[in-house]
Design a protein around this motif. Structure first.
Motif, PDB file in Angstrom:
ATOM      1  N   GLN B  98      13.723  88.974 116.549  1.00  0.00           N
ATOM      2  CA  GLN B  98      13.628  89.836 115.311  1.00  0.00           C
ATOM      3  C   GLN B  98      14.777  89.194 114.302  1.00  0.00           C
ATOM      4  OE1 GLN B  98      15.129  94.022 116.521  1.00  0.00           O
ATOM      5  NE2 GLN B  98      15.943  92.884 118.444  1.00  0.00           N
ATOM      6  N   SER B  99      15.000  89.824 113.170  1.00  0.00           N
ATOM      7  CA  SER B  99      16.195  89.234 112.389  1.00  0.00           C
ATOM      8  C   SER B  99      17.397  89.736 112.927  1.00  0.00           C
ATOM      9  CB  SER B  99      16.128  89.947 110.847  1.00  0.00           C
ATOM     10  OG  SER B  99      16.559  91.290 111.080  1.00  0.00           O
ATOM     11  N   MET B 100      18.522  88.721 112.488  1.00  0.00           N
ATOM     12  CA  MET B 100      19.713  88.773 113.023  1.00  0.00           C
ATOM     13  C   MET B 100      20.377  90.002 112.975  1.00  0.00           C
ATOM     14  SD  MET B 100      23.151  86.470 112.045  1.00  0.00           S
ATOM     15  CE  MET B 100      23.822  87.625 111.023  1.00  0.00           C
ATOM     16  N   ASN B 101      20.427  90.600 111.739  1.00  0.00           N
ATOM     17  CA  ASN B 101      20.671  91.896 111.431  1.00  0.00           C
ATOM     18  C   ASN B 101      20.393  93.161 112.253  1.00  0.00           C
ATOM     19  OD1 ASN B 101      22.838  91.213 109.446  1.00  0.00           O
ATOM     20  ND2 ASN B 101      21.818  91.976 107.911  1.00  0.00           N
ATOM     21  N   HIS B 102      18.957  93.095 112.639  1.00  0.00           N
ATOM     22  CA  HIS B 102      18.146  94.106 113.306  1.00  0.00           C
ATOM     23  C   HIS B 102      18.879  93.921 114.678  1.00  0.00           C
ATOM     24  CE1 HIS B 102      14.877  96.391 114.701  1.00  0.00           C
ATOM     25  NE2 HIS B 102      15.413  97.274 113.985  1.00  0.00           N
ATOM     26  N   PHE B 103      18.853  92.653 115.300  1.00  0.00           N
ATOM     27  CA  PHE B 103      19.285  92.413 116.708  1.00  0.00           C
ATOM     28  C   PHE B 103      20.784  92.910 116.803  1.00  0.00           C
ATOM     29  CE2 PHE B 103      21.014  89.311 119.942  1.00  0.00           C
ATOM     30  CZ  PHE B 103      20.051  89.750 120.907  1.00  0.00           C
ATOM     31  N   ASN B 104      21.799  92.304 115.955  1.00  0.00           N
ATOM     32  CA  ASN B 104      23.109  93.090 115.946  1.00  0.00           C
ATOM     33  C   ASN B 104      22.845  94.466 115.980  1.00  0.00           C
ATOM     34  OD1 ASN B 104      23.755  90.257 115.895  1.00  0.00           O
ATOM     35  ND2 ASN B 104      25.014  90.325 113.769  1.00  0.00           N
ATOM     36  N   LYS B 105      22.284  95.241 115.141  1.00  0.00           N
ATOM     37  CA  LYS B 105      22.142  96.565 115.142  1.00  0.00           C
ATOM     38  C   LYS B 105      22.075  97.204 116.660  1.00  0.00           C
ATOM     39  CE  LYS B 105      21.647  97.726 110.348  1.00  0.00           C
ATOM     40  NZ  LYS B 105      20.373  97.782 109.376  1.00  0.00           N
ATOM     41  N   GLN B 106      20.928  96.673 117.137  1.00  0.00           N
ATOM     42  CA  GLN B 106      20.652  96.921 118.645  1.00  0.00           C
ATOM     43  C   GLN B 106      21.686  96.691 119.602  1.00  0.00           C
ATOM     44  OE1 GLN B 106      16.823  95.069 119.559  1.00  0.00           O
ATOM     45  NE2 GLN B 106      16.036  97.098 119.345  1.00  0.00           N
ATOM     46  N   LEU B 107      22.619  95.705 119.370  1.00  0.00           N
ATOM     47  CA  LEU B 107      23.448  95.037 120.383  1.00  0.00           C
ATOM     48  C   LEU B 107      24.876  96.035 120.400  1.00  0.00           C
ATOM     49  CD1 LEU B 107      23.892  91.057 120.124  1.00  0.00           C
ATOM     50  CD2 LEU B 107      23.057  92.722 122.086  1.00  0.00           C
ATOM     51  N   ILE B 108      24.920  96.340 118.839  1.00  0.00           N
ATOM     52  CA  ILE B 108      26.176  97.329 118.449  1.00  0.00           C
ATOM     53  C   ILE B 108      25.950  98.675 119.213  1.00  0.00           C
ATOM     54  CG2 ILE B 108      27.331  98.618 116.947  1.00  0.00           C
ATOM     55  CD1 ILE B 108      27.231  96.315 115.120  1.00  0.00           C
ATOM     56  N   SER B 109      24.687  99.396 119.287  1.00  0.00           N
ATOM     57  CA  SER B 109      24.220 100.501 119.688  1.00  0.00           C
ATOM     58  C   SER B 109      24.431 100.369 121.032  1.00  0.00           C
ATOM     59  CB  SER B 109      22.919 100.873 119.288  1.00  0.00           C
ATOM     60  OG  SER B 109      22.068 101.302 120.331  1.00  0.00           O
ATOM     61  N   TYR B 110      23.877  99.326 121.672  1.00  0.00           N
ATOM     62  CA  TYR B 110      23.864  99.022 123.034  1.00  0.00           C
ATOM     63  C   TYR B 110      25.463  98.886 123.650  1.00  0.00           C
ATOM     64  CZ  TYR B 110      24.266  96.117 127.627  1.00  0.00           C
ATOM     65  OH  TYR B 110      24.564  95.848 128.717  1.00  0.00           O
ATOM     66  N   TYR B 111      26.368  98.070 123.147  1.00  0.00           N
ATOM     67  CA  TYR B 111      27.613  98.340 123.434  1.00  0.00           C
ATOM     68  C   TYR B 111      28.612  99.630 123.418  1.00  0.00           C
ATOM     69  CZ  TYR B 111      27.312  93.345 124.724  1.00  0.00           C
ATOM     70  OH  TYR B 111      26.980  92.126 125.002  1.00  0.00           O
ATOM     71  N   LYS B 112      27.871 100.409 122.223  1.00  0.00           N
ATOM     72  CA  LYS B 112      28.484 101.737 121.826  1.00  0.00           C
ATOM     73  C   LYS B 112      28.227 102.664 123.187  1.00  0.00           C
ATOM     74  CE  LYS B 112      29.452 101.936 117.330  1.00  0.00           C
ATOM     75  NZ  LYS B 112      29.200 102.355 115.925  1.00  0.00           N
ATOM     76  N   SER B 113      26.669 102.450 123.638  1.00  0.00           N
ATOM     77  CA  SER B 113      26.422 103.346 124.983  1.00  0.00           C
ATOM     78  C   SER B 113      27.211 102.924 126.220  1.00  0.00           C
ATOM     79  CB  SER B 113      24.845 102.882 125.032  1.00  0.00           C
ATOM     80  OG  SER B 113      24.566 101.779 125.528  1.00  0.00           O
ATOM     81  N   ARG B 114      27.571 101.410 126.150  1.00  0.00           N
ATOM     82  CA  ARG B 114      28.312 100.818 127.316  1.00  0.00           C
ATOM     83  C   ARG B 114      29.854 101.588 127.288  1.00  0.00           C
ATOM     84  NH1 ARG B 114      26.844  98.217 131.337  1.00  0.00           N
ATOM     85  NH2 ARG B 114      28.592  97.029 131.638  1.00  0.00           N
ATOM     86  N   LYS B 115      30.217 101.803 126.045  1.00  0.00           N
ATOM     87  CA  LYS B 115      31.700 102.644 125.885  1.00  0.00           C
ATOM     88  C   LYS B 115      31.368 104.017 126.505  1.00  0.00           C
ATOM     89  CE  LYS B 115      34.130 101.871 121.782  1.00  0.00           C
ATOM     90  NZ  LYS B 115      33.991 101.807 120.562  1.00  0.00           N
ATOM     91  N   ILE B 116      30.583 104.552 126.409  1.00  0.00           N
ATOM     92  CA  ILE B 116      30.368 105.906 127.073  1.00  0.00           C
ATOM     93  C   ILE B 116      30.386 105.631 128.766  1.00  0.00           C
ATOM     94  CG2 ILE B 116      28.913 108.106 127.303  1.00  0.00           C
ATOM     95  CD1 ILE B 116      28.055 107.362 124.515  1.00  0.00           C
ATOM     96  N   ILE B 117      29.691 104.712 129.171  1.00  0.00           N
ATOM     97  CA  ILE B 117      29.805 104.175 130.516  1.00  0.00           C
ATOM     98  C   ILE B 117      31.243 103.969 131.037  1.00  0.00           C
ATOM     99  CG2 ILE B 117      28.996 102.710 132.542  1.00  0.00           C
ATOM    100  CD1 ILE B 117      26.347 102.394 131.080  1.00  0.00           C
ATOM    101  N   HIS B 118      31.879 103.251 130.372  1.00  0.00           N
ATOM    102  CA  HIS B 118      33.233 102.841 130.657  1.00  0.00           C
ATOM    103  C   HIS B 118      34.283 104.001 130.409  1.00  0.00           C
ATOM    104  CE1 HIS B 118      31.727  98.695 131.203  1.00  0.00           C
ATOM    105  NE2 HIS B 118      31.691  98.561 129.907  1.00  0.00           N
TER     106      HIS B 118
END
Lengths: 159, 182
Positions: B98-118
């Motif tokens: 997928q496009s770089m920006n879309h991929f980055n958005k998914q990664l940001i949302s993923y790492y934000k959910s990791r923040k809740i875990i952490h």
């Protein structure tokens, strides 16, 4: 055409583009770029069944390359792995190699997004396709390229 | 080399490292990755089963204090392992084509959910795990020799400190990634 034959064709046609892009992201470090290019083609093999032909195969490959390289770079930066600049300190470094070393250094100073845009522009990819790879609109790409070109030319000149 | 067109010309003529001809290496590596993913799923399943079997084996359910102590410790480990597995599974599912920006958005949302875990789940589970351990201490004191009890106590405290430090490093690393994505 079998998956393997299709992959072989894609690999032969796209390897030079992929490795050049990887070299750009890795400041000309050939060994790391080769590893990264291999990583890109592992992903290509894994995702090949998902390619439906909605875009050019090269655009599709470039997207995988950009995302893989940036992801790997983030991992490496976190491990504080210093990227070597291609310019060896050896005495017999040709003028052209020096030019490339300074070019890589200048590219390395750009943000991840700008770096991706300019590397694709240097590859000669049409701006419409660059927009598809990066995920921003065509006019934004045009403006951005103009700005980065100036920035890069000035940097290379001052190197 | 100060003119952009000249830079571009040079770039496209640049001699690149030679292309490895054998695609079999790539295919083999790809299959190896898939096999490793299968193995980790099996290992994960076996670990959870062993922990449950251990709980049954020591008949912890017959003694209320041991039931809660060991139950809390094993439960916390199982929950945390499952969280980590599901989180990794989610990330691996992001398509790279997928496009770089879309991929980055998914990664940001993923790492934000990791923040809740952490920041929420890990400290909560960690505290519960320690609480479970504390519940077991009187049983250890009653049934083990003085020296072995002291050994368990000291080594556990050191393990908890090492674990907390490791978690801290992991959180720091992931926060850096979020920063680099924005």
């Amino acid at each position: 055409m079998s998956k393997k034959l299709k992959f072989q064709k894609i690999y032969d046609e796209n390897y030079p583009k992929v490795i050049r892009l990887c070299l750009g992201y890795l400041s000309g470090n050939e060994a790391l770029a080769q590893d990264m290019a291999q990583e890109v083609f592992i992903k290509v093999w894994q995702y090949l069944k998902d390619f439906r032909g909605d875009s050019n195969i090269s655009t599709w490959i470039y997207r995988i390359t950009v995302n893989t390289c940036l992801q790997e770079l983030r991992k490496k930066k976190n491990k504080s792995l210093k990227i070597e600049i291609a310019s060896n300190e050896a005495s017999e470094v040709s003028e052209i190699e020096n030019q490339f070393a300074s070019m890589y250094r200048c590219i390395d100073k750009l943000s991840a997004e700008n770096k991706s845009i300019i590397l694709l522009e240097l590859e000669g990819l049409p701006q419409k396709e660059i927009a598809e790879v990066i995920g921003i609109n065509h006019s934004a790409v045009r403006t951005r390229i103009h700005r980065i070109k100036d920035q890069l030319s000035k940097c290379v000149k001052n190197e | 080399m100060n003119d952009f067109q000249h830079i571009k010309d040079q770039w496209q003529q640049h001699k690149t490292p030679s292309q490895p001809k054998n695609i079999e290496v790539i295919i083999a590596k790809s299959k190896n990755i898939a096999r490793k993913q299968q193995i980790s799923k099996v290992v994960l399943g076996i670990t959870v089963l062993i922990l449950i079997a251990f709980f049954v084996y020591v008949s912890a359910y017959k003694n209320t204090r041991a039931f809660w102590g060991l139950g809390l410790m094993i439960g916390c480990i199982c929950i945390r392992i499952m969280m980590e597995y599901l989180s990794g599974f989610k990330k691996a599912g992001f398509p790279l084509h997928q496009s770089m920006n879309h991929f980055n958005k998914q990664l940001i949302s993923y790492y934000k959910s990791r923040k809740i875990i952490h920041y929420l789940w890990t400290p909560l589970l960690f505290a519960t795990y320690i609480f479970g351990f504390v519940l077991l201490l009187p049983i250890f004191k009653q049934q083990l020799s003085g020296g072995f009890y002291t050994y368990i106590l000291i080594s556990s405290i050191l393990t908890f400190i090492a674990l907390a430090t490791l978690i801290g490093f992991q959180v720091k690393k992931e926060l850096k990634i979020i920063k680099s994505l924005q």
